[in-house]
Design a protein around this motif. Structure first.
Motif, short mmCIF file in Angstrom:
data_model
loop_
_atom_site.label_atom_id
_atom_site.label_comp_id
_atom_site.label_asym_id
_atom_site.label_seq_id
_atom_site.Cartn_x
_atom_site.Cartn_y
_atom_site.Cartn_z
N ALA A 98 0.83 -1.21 0.00
CA ALA A 98 0.00 0.00 0.00
C ALA A 98 0.87 1.26 0.00
O ALA A 98 0.47 2.28 -0.56
CB ALA A 98 -0.94 0.00 1.20
N LEU A 99 2.04 1.19 0.60
CA LEU A 99 2.96 2.32 0.62
C LEU A 99 3.88 2.32 -0.60
O LEU A 99 4.68 3.24 -0.78
CB LEU A 99 3.82 2.29 1.89
N GLY A 100 3.79 1.27 -1.42
CA GLY A 100 4.66 1.16 -2.59
C GLY A 100 6.09 0.81 -2.23
O GLY A 100 7.03 1.18 -2.94
N LEU A 101 6.27 0.06 -1.11
CA LEU A 101 7.60 -0.25 -0.62
C LEU A 101 7.87 -1.75 -0.66
O LEU A 101 6.96 -2.56 -0.55
CB LEU A 101 7.77 0.25 0.81
N GLU A 102 9.13 -2.08 -0.75
CA GLU A 102 9.55 -3.47 -0.66
C GLU A 102 9.70 -3.86 0.80
O GLU A 102 10.01 -3.03 1.65
CB GLU A 102 10.89 -3.68 -1.37
N LEU A 103 9.51 -5.16 1.05
CA LEU A 103 9.65 -5.71 2.39
C LEU A 103 10.56 -6.93 2.30
O LEU A 103 10.26 -7.88 1.57
CB LEU A 103 8.28 -6.11 2.94
N LEU A 104 11.66 -6.88 3.04
CA LEU A 104 12.56 -8.03 3.13
C LEU A 104 12.33 -8.74 4.45
O LEU A 104 12.24 -8.10 5.50
CB LEU A 104 14.02 -7.58 3.08
N ALA A 105 12.27 -10.06 4.39
CA ALA A 105 12.10 -10.87 5.59
C ALA A 105 13.45 -11.15 6.24
O ALA A 105 14.40 -11.56 5.56
CB ALA A 105 11.41 -12.19 5.23
N LYS A 106 13.54 -10.87 7.55
CA LYS A 106 14.74 -11.20 8.33
C LYS A 106 14.61 -12.63 8.81
O LYS A 106 13.50 -13.04 9.15
CB LYS A 106 14.87 -10.29 9.55
#
Length: 130
Positions: A98-106
């Protein structure tokens, strides 16, 4: 680039060990890194100095990473952001999208983290190039 060289990457995570690990990965990858465990001060730091990228943890006690990213994006458009989380559930992924951002899983591999950082910094630099 500024007079002191490339802009640093700011890492924001409530866990100082995570901050240090990401800062070390960035240093090995040739980036200058700064970090803070305080989301509130991160907004002020972005205001005070140019950053090539801000890396935000999603789960912080005083301000969720999505809220921090939204605040930075609203106040300082054009600052690239990357979200990271040890608990990237469906809601977190939806919030990031929704924010147009990538998310990396730790935990993530250094190569994946650095590759993502390089790509996001390159995209931001292209937008600034006339």
């Amino acid at each position: 680039m500024d007079a002191d060289g490339p802009k640093p990457v700011l890492v924001v995570d409530d866990d100082p060990t995570c901050c240090q690990v990401m800062a070390e990965m960035l240093a090995v990858g040739g980036f200058r890194a700064e970090w803070t465990t305080d989301a509130g001060s991160a907004v002020e730091r972005v205001r005070g100095g140019g950053y090539a990228l801000v890396v935000c943890d999603l789960q912080m006690p005083e301000m969720p990473g999505t809220e921090l990213a939204a605040a930075i994006g609203t106040r300082y458009p054009g600052v690239p952001l990357l979200l990271v989380s040890a608990h990237p559930d469906a809601r977190a992924r939806a919030d990031a999208r929704a924010l147009g951002l990538e998310l990396l899983a730790k935990p993530f591999l250094a190569e994946v983290f650095l590759g993502t950082v390089r790509r996001l910094c390159a995209v931001a630099a292209e937008r600034l190039t006339p």
